[in-house]
Enzyme design. Structure first.
Site, PDB file in Angstrom:
ATOM      1  N   ARG A 122     -32.989  30.862  36.850  1.00 54.22           N
ATOM      2  CA  ARG A 122     -32.548  31.629  35.669  1.00 54.22           C
ATOM      3  C   ARG A 122     -32.171  33.040  36.124  1.00 54.22           C
ATOM      4  NH1 ARG A 122     -34.737  28.732  31.200  1.00 54.22           N
ATOM      5  NH2 ARG A 122     -32.891  28.593  29.963  1.00 54.22           N
ATOM      6  N   GLN A 127     -25.953  32.254  34.946  1.00 57.59           N
ATOM      7  CA  GLN A 127     -25.951  32.092  33.482  1.00 57.59           C
ATOM      8  C   GLN A 127     -24.867  31.152  32.974  1.00 57.59           C
ATOM      9  OE1 GLN A 127     -26.000  35.895  31.499  1.00 57.59           O
ATOM     10  NE2 GLN A 127     -28.157  36.213  31.940  1.00 57.59           N
ATOM     11  N   TYR A 226     -40.739  32.985  32.530  1.00 55.97           N
ATOM     12  CA  TYR A 226     -41.250  31.994  31.590  1.00 55.97           C
ATOM     13  C   TYR A 226     -42.642  32.398  31.107  1.00 55.97           C
ATOM     14  CZ  TYR A 226     -37.584  28.719  32.949  1.00 55.97           C
ATOM     15  OH  TYR A 226     -36.382  28.099  33.167  1.00 55.97           O
TER      16      TYR A 226
HETATM   17  P1  NAD Z   1     -38.480  27.526  27.066  1.00 50.07           P
HETATM   18  O1  NAD Z   1     -37.628  26.515  26.387  1.00 50.07           O
HETATM   19  O2  NAD Z   1     -39.086  27.196  28.384  1.00 50.07           O
HETATM   20  O3  NAD Z   1     -39.672  27.940  26.080  1.00 50.07           O
HETATM   21  C1  NAD Z   1     -39.396  28.334  24.759  1.00 50.07           C
HETATM   22  C2  NAD Z   1     -40.213  29.547  24.390  1.00 50.07           C
HETATM   23  O4  NAD Z   1     -41.568  29.171  24.168  1.00 50.07           O
HETATM   24  C3  NAD Z   1     -40.271  30.645  25.453  1.00 50.07           C
HETATM   25  O5  NAD Z   1     -39.718  31.815  24.928  1.00 50.07           O
HETATM   26  C4  NAD Z   1     -41.761  30.791  25.742  1.00 50.07           C
HETATM   27  O6  NAD Z   1     -42.126  32.135  25.997  1.00 50.07           O
HETATM   28  C5  NAD Z   1     -42.376  30.284  24.468  1.00 50.07           C
HETATM   29  N1  NAD Z   1     -43.784  29.886  24.551  1.00 50.07           N
HETATM   30  C6  NAD Z   1     -44.428  29.212  25.528  1.00 50.07           C
HETATM   31  N2  NAD Z   1     -45.739  29.066  25.208  1.00 50.07           N
HETATM   32  C7  NAD Z   1     -45.918  29.639  23.988  1.00 50.07           C
HETATM   33  C8  NAD Z   1     -47.032  29.789  23.120  1.00 50.07           C
HETATM   34  N3  NAD Z   1     -48.231  29.321  23.444  1.00 50.07           N
HETATM   35  N4  NAD Z   1     -46.843  30.442  21.954  1.00 50.07           N
HETATM   36  C9  NAD Z   1     -45.625  30.922  21.607  1.00 50.07           C
HETATM   37  N5  NAD Z   1     -44.525  30.808  22.380  1.00 50.07           N
HETATM   38  C10 NAD Z   1     -44.669  30.164  23.556  1.00 50.07           C
HETATM   39  O7  NAD Z   1     -37.747  28.914  27.169  1.00 50.07           O
HETATM   40  P2  NAD Z   1     -36.210  29.239  27.485  1.00 50.07           P
HETATM   41  O8  NAD Z   1     -35.470  29.369  26.222  1.00 50.07           O
HETATM   42  O9  NAD Z   1     -35.698  28.262  28.475  1.00 50.07           O
HETATM   43  O10 NAD Z   1     -36.345  30.682  28.120  1.00 50.07           O
HETATM   44  C11 NAD Z   1     -37.355  31.006  29.066  1.00 50.07           C
HETATM   45  C12 NAD Z   1     -37.081  32.336  29.733  1.00 50.07           C
HETATM   46  O11 NAD Z   1     -35.919  32.292  30.522  1.00 50.07           O
HETATM   47  C13 NAD Z   1     -36.859  33.473  28.761  1.00 50.07           C
HETATM   48  O12 NAD Z   1     -37.478  34.607  29.329  1.00 50.07           O
HETATM   49  C14 NAD Z   1     -35.395  33.696  28.752  1.00 50.07           C
HETATM   50  O13 NAD Z   1     -34.997  35.008  28.391  1.00 50.07           O
HETATM   51  C15 NAD Z   1     -35.091  33.396  30.196  1.00 50.07           C
HETATM   52  N6  NAD Z   1     -33.696  33.027  30.393  1.00 50.07           N
HETATM   53  C16 NAD Z   1     -33.000  33.656  31.405  1.00 50.07           C
HETATM   54  C17 NAD Z   1     -31.679  33.309  31.646  1.00 50.07           C
HETATM   55  C18 NAD Z   1     -30.892  33.964  32.726  1.00 50.07           C
HETATM   56  O14 NAD Z   1     -31.130  35.094  33.063  1.00 50.07           O
HETATM   57  N7  NAD Z   1     -29.989  33.226  33.337  1.00 50.07           N
HETATM   58  C19 NAD Z   1     -31.079  32.326  30.864  1.00 50.07           C
HETATM   59  C20 NAD Z   1     -31.811  31.715  29.854  1.00 50.07           C
HETATM   60  C21 NAD Z   1     -33.144  32.060  29.640  1.00 50.07           C
END
Ligand code: NAD
Length: 375
Positions: A122, A127, A226
């Site tokens: 990520r 992206q 994460y």
């Molecule tokens: P994901 O699908 O893995 O998880 C969904 C969400 O659930 C996350 O925001 C996580 O913090 C939350 N979560 C986990 N346990 C929890 C709990 N017990 N209670 C409440 N919430 C909880 O997440 P995602 O959408 O794939 O994104 C994960 C990370 O990756 C984020 O920080 C996002 O900003 C980052 N990201 C970065 C890039 C990039 O830079 N290329 C692209 C996409 C996402």
């Protein structure tokens, strides 16, 4: 060896997406690749054969596999399909790398070079290749729509001749890519939205969408941006603070996930007992066990007059745009390595190495090996 890209119709039940759309087909051909596609490949996403100009079509999956050295997929292939892939060919897709050791063994037996897009680092540079994000946006949007369609109340505030209707209260738990899109969708429909996530950065993102952040005092940032798993004490604190917001909500949308692990159970039976009659839970984490204790994957369960929905494969409900975005992710991942119709990866590239699941008959991804053991 010159590059021939093969794409067959997806075999997983209910999978309507396709890994190649006419726009990316044209771009791959411009890089010198040949295309061998199964008849009616994109029919369910509404991409007709005639729109894949310059491609060769075949009725038989086996013929397509035999003649390809790069295979594009949405979902993982079946064992029968893997057996038909040429030894040493390259496979890329959302291969569910943590789910099935036998599948990895089958890929390794054929010496398939397999890339699982779930493993994509990520980082900013990647992206445009991030299929979890593109499909997460589709899933979050669908969650918002399902919630609005199933809710027995208006989402927006309405002032009518008969009186004023208060807006529906929506709580979104988990504000990653999907959760943020669910928030945005519910806001657009006029609901009053609150949201919660354990990552510190989520507060600002939630508020930037006009939703209210629910502060439980639990912060759990883990590796790679994460969330990490919560301790028993943190879970208890979270439950206590979240219970009030859950009890006041007309709709709860849950999207919390921890990569490579079962989804955390956040909405307990006790919380459901305190919810409003007729309230709705849409549990986007149903596929990986569910964030709600009573979720049944793919089912609609009613408990204490609360409707709990566990929809599966949400991006497949909007296959046209989900496929377009996914196909672009694949093209952006592969195109830097295609020149004059030849495919040559730089194995030391961070994105290539980070996404690589299997190569030369072995599982090579460190985290997958750690979770599943050697296959
Ligand atoms: P994901 O699908 O893995 O998880 C969904 C969400 O659930 C996350 O925001 C996580 O913090 C939350 N979560 C986990 N346990 C929890 C709990 N017990 N209670 C409440 N919430 C909880 O997440 P995602 O959408 O794939 O994104 C994960 C990370 O990756 C984020 O920080 C996002 O900003 C980052 N990201 C970065 C890039 C990039 O830079 N290329 C692209 C996409 C996402």
């Amino acid at each position: 060896m010159s590059l021939t890209i093969g794409v067959v119709r997806e075999s997983a039940p209910g999978e309507h997406r396709v890994a190649l759309v006419p726009e990316t087909a044209k771009k791959f051909q411009a890089l010198g690749a040949k295309l061998v596609l199964e008849n009616t490949l994109g029919l369910e996403s509404h991409f007709m054969d005639s729109t894949y100009e310059g491609a060769t079509f075949d009725q038989e999956k086996s013929g397509i596999y035999r003649n390809s050295n790069l295979i594009l997929r949405v979902a993982p292939p079946t064992p029968e399909e893997i057996a038909e892939m040429p030894e040493g060919s390259v496979l890329i897709g959302l291969l569910k790398p943590f789910e099935d050791k036998a599948r990895l063994a089958a890929l390794n037996a054929r010496k398939i070079t397999a890339f699982a897009l779930e493993l994509l680092p990520r980082i900013s540079r990647a992206q445009s290749m991030d299929a979890l994000s593109s499909q997460g946006s589709c899933a979050g949007y669908q969650c918002g729509l399902i919630a609005a369609a199933r809710c027995t109340k208006f989402f927006p505030m309405l002032t009518t001749a008969a009186g004023t209707i208060r807006p529906a209260r929506v709580l979104v738990v988990g504000a990653g890519v999907a959760g943020l899109q669910a928030i945005a969708t519910c806001k657009r429909l006029g609901a009053m939205v609150e949201a919660y996530d354990v990552r510190a950065a989520a507060k600002e993102q939630i508020e930037s969408l006009g939703a209210k952040f629910v502060d439980t005092g639990v912060s759990a940032d883990g590796a790679g941006g994460y969330a990490r798993e919560l301790s028993a004490e943190e879970k208890a604190q979270q439950a206590e603070k979240l219970a009030k917001a859950v009890a006041m909500a007309d709709v709860v949308i849950t999207t919390a996930a921890i990569p490579g692990k079962k989804a955390p159970v956040i909405i307990t039976v006790d919380m459901i007992k305190r919810m409003k009659y007729g309230a709705i839970i849409v549990d986007m984490a149903a596929e990986s066990g569910g964030n709600c204790a009573l979720t049944q994957p793919g089912e609609h369960v009613v408990a204490n007059d609360v409707n709990i929905h566990g929809p599966l494969n949400l991006p497949s409900r909007m296959p046209t745009h989900a496929s377009e975005l996914y196909a672009k992710n694949l093209y952006n991942f592969l195109s830097p390595w295609i020149k004059d119709g030849q495919l040559a990866f730089d194995w030391s590239d961070e994105v290539v190495a980070g996404t690589l699941l299997c190569k030369d008959g072995a599982t090579v991804h460190a985290t997958v090996k750690q979770v599943l053991g050697d296959a």
